[in-house]
Scaffold this active site. Structure first.
Site, PDB file in Angstrom:
ATOM      1  CG  HIS A  90      -8.421   6.541   5.612  1.00 56.31           C
ATOM      2  ND1 HIS A  90      -9.080   7.099   7.195  1.00 56.31           N
ATOM      3  CD2 HIS A  90      -8.375   5.589   6.048  1.00 56.31           C
ATOM      4  CE1 HIS A  90      -8.561   6.188   7.900  1.00 56.31           C
ATOM      5  NE2 HIS A  90      -7.972   5.413   7.113  1.00 56.31           N
ATOM      6  CD  GLU A  98      -4.369  -3.201   6.501  1.00 54.02           C
ATOM      7  OE1 GLU A  98      -5.666  -3.244   6.111  1.00 54.02           O
ATOM      8  OE2 GLU A  98      -4.155  -1.944   6.250  1.00 54.02           O
ATOM      9  CE1 TYR A 113      -4.872   5.194   5.470  1.00 58.76           C
ATOM     10  CE2 TYR A 113      -4.995   6.323   7.919  1.00 58.76           C
ATOM     11  CZ  TYR A 113      -4.744   5.112   6.655  1.00 58.76           C
ATOM     12  OH  TYR A 113      -4.336   3.955   6.486  1.00 58.76           O
ATOM     13  CD  GLU A 140     -10.445   0.469   6.881  1.00 61.25           C
ATOM     14  OE1 GLU A 140      -9.421   0.064   6.484  1.00 61.25           O
ATOM     15  OE2 GLU A 140     -10.225   1.405   7.856  1.00 61.25           O
ATOM     16  CD1 TRP A 180      -8.271  11.632  10.266  1.00 63.25           C
ATOM     17  CD2 TRP A 180      -8.651   9.299  10.543  1.00 63.25           C
ATOM     18  NE1 TRP A 180      -6.739  10.347  10.442  1.00 63.25           N
ATOM     19  CE2 TRP A 180      -7.589   9.483  11.046  1.00 63.25           C
ATOM     20  CE3 TRP A 180      -9.548   8.170  10.903  1.00 63.25           C
ATOM     21  CZ2 TRP A 180      -6.869   8.649  11.063  1.00 63.25           C
ATOM     22  CZ3 TRP A 180      -8.860   7.544  11.049  1.00 63.25           C
ATOM     23  CH2 TRP A 180      -7.129   7.183  11.367  1.00 63.25           C
ATOM     24  CD  GLU A 213      -8.820   0.431   2.506  1.00 68.29           C
ATOM     25  OE1 GLU A 213      -6.694   0.294   2.099  1.00 68.29           O
ATOM     26  OE2 GLU A 213      -8.473   0.707   3.905  1.00 68.29           O
ATOM     27  NE  ARG A 244      -2.352   1.423   3.440  1.00 69.98           N
ATOM     28  CZ  ARG A 244      -2.879   2.725   4.792  1.00 69.98           C
ATOM     29  NH1 ARG A 244      -3.621   2.306   4.482  1.00 69.98           N
ATOM     30  NH2 ARG A 244      -2.383   2.845   5.459  1.00 69.98           N
ATOM     31  CG  ASP A 295      -7.118   3.388   2.529  1.00 66.05           C
ATOM     32  OD1 ASP A 295      -6.612   2.931   4.302  1.00 66.05           O
ATOM     33  OD2 ASP A 295      -8.379   4.343   2.690  1.00 66.05           O
ATOM     34  NE  ARG A 303      -9.761  -2.352   3.509  1.00 65.05           N
ATOM     35  CZ  ARG A 303      -8.465  -3.174   4.229  1.00 65.05           C
ATOM     36  NH1 ARG A 303      -7.770  -4.318   4.130  1.00 65.05           N
ATOM     37  NH2 ARG A 303      -8.060  -1.757   5.473  1.00 65.05           N
TER      38      ARG A 303
END
Ligand code: CS2
Ligand code: MG
Length: 403
Positions: free
Chosen positions: A213, A340, A159, A263, A403, A237, A147, A211, A284
């Protein structure tokens, strides 16, 4: 056999973890990860006050019945706290079942469908050169997938970019939520240059993941997906907030870049549209936050019907117990995609003694009975809980943002 005790241990070896310990009349002990980053005590209380008293006296072998009892018996459905609590119970009962049978959990799930589980690591950099060095380190270690996250020029903090302390990146590092700043337009211009630099240096043999995010609008995410197509990402992602499942129709209409989501989602119902409309390519959801092994294997089975593969969350705030459980599942399911593996901050290994292995980019849970993780409660007592919060993000005009 009966459950004789169930207790939650909150400890902080490098970061906070909550662990459920279940003991049986046969002297067997099972463990489950109950960690929810930034809300660990909420899950600990849910378990201690509303679940553990109900477990004592139950037959630990009745895993599905216990799952249904805790899920439907609560009346109030789903959500990260309840589903993390149920996940901890479910995982601990699978651990006990494996120990009862003298078999690793993956053997109870149908046996291995592959010899190893391909994992991806987290390369990051405070600038692109530092990121390139980080990618080189992961390739040196044998990773096939990495990643990539780089600090966005002009943003105070980004992030996924560690402070360079040599430890696993941990975003929940403040006694009260730190406030970050964000501007999507700057990021959208910068992200393709990062991929271009990495591909130029390392070519196309390595799988590159990224990601986002949750930070883009659907059409911004579509623009990013399209801009990255020449660099062939393995996935982007959380391109847009996951709970807005229909938003992924917009992204899908504009780009062939593979999408990974899940996630922050905690049940099969929360990914039902994403999977049945083939809006994503990798799901995820994690064994720690999605009701455990019993529920996640059903979710993966739904994905198998629609060509959606697994890409389980495996950040450092999912404990080694969760990582082991994930590897047992990953080893068996037909639609495995990737796992991951961020690793864990020192001194987590003093509390969690795991038997999973990493070899040349692949992991294996090991063949110890159960999950293969020993939880050392005496060691855990040396690391008391510390209040820690995830950051809160704001756009440059002060608006609270994802975030
Ligand atoms: C991230 C996570 O690993 C990832 O994909 O999204 O590290 C996430 O930021 C943390 O799990 C939040 O606690
Ligand atoms: Mg993520």
């Amino acid at each position: 056999m009966k459950i004789t005790d169930a207790r939650v241990v909150v400890t902080s070896p490098g970061r906070n973890y909550a662990t459920l310990v279940v003991e049986t009349s046969d002297g067997l002990v099972g463990v489950g990860d109950a960690t929810l980053n930034g809300r660990e005590l909420a899950v600990a209380t849910y378990l201690r006050d509303h679940v553990c008293p109900l477990l004592v006296g139950r037959d630990p072998a009745r895993i599905e019945d216990t799952w249904q009892y805790l899920y439907k018996g609560a009346y109030w459905r789903r959500g990260p706290v309840a589903m993390t609590a149920i996940a901890a119970v479910d995982t601990a009962l699978w651990d006990i079942k494996g120990k009862t049978a003298g078999l690793p959990v993956y053997e109870l799930l149908g046996g291995a469908s592959r010899d190893g589980v391909m994992v991806y690591g987290h390369a990051d950099g405070r600038d692109v050169p530092e990121l390139l060095d980080s990618v080189a380190e992961y390739l040196q270690l044998g990773y096939k997938a990495v990643r990539i996250q780089a600090a966005v020029p002009g943003m105070a903090k980004t992030y996924g970019v560690s402070t360079g302390d040599g430890q696993v990146y941990e975003p929940a590092n403040a006694h009260l939520p730190e406030e970050g700043s964000w501007e999507s337009s700057t990021y959208l211009d910068f992200a393709p240059t990062v991929f271009e630099a990495v591909r130029e240096r390392f070519g196309f043999a390595v799988h590159l993941l990224h990601d986002v995010h949750h930070r883009l609008t659907p059409i911004e995410a579509a623009r990013l997906g399209k801009a990255l197509e020449p660099y062939r990402p393995f996935w982007i992602e959380d391109a847009t907030p996951a709970e807005d499942q229909s938003a992924f129709r917009v992204i899908r209409a504009h780009t062939t870049t593979p999408l990974a989501v899940g996630e922050v989602l905690t049940s099969i119902w929360d990914v039902q549209t994403l999977i049945t409309e083939r809006l994503i390519d990798y799901v995820r959801t994690s064994v720690a936050h999605t009701g455990g092994i019993s529920h996640l294997r059903k979710l993966y089975a739904l994905g198998e019907l629609y060509g959606v593969r697994s890409g389980a969350h495996g950040a450092g705030d999912l404990s080694p117990v969760a990582h082991a459980a994930a590897l047992h599942l990953d080893l068996t399911i037909p639609n495995f995609g990737i796992q991951e593996y961020m690793g864990h901050r020192d001194p987590a290994a003093e509390v969690f003694r795991s038997s999973y292995t990493f070899t040349d980019g692949y992991m294996h849970p090991g063949n110890a009975p159960g999950l293969g993780v020993e939880f050392d409660e005496a060691a855990a007592a040396r690391f008391p809980y510390q209040p820690r919060y995830l950051p809160v993000n704001r756009r440059l005009d002060g608006t609270v943002h994802d975030w």
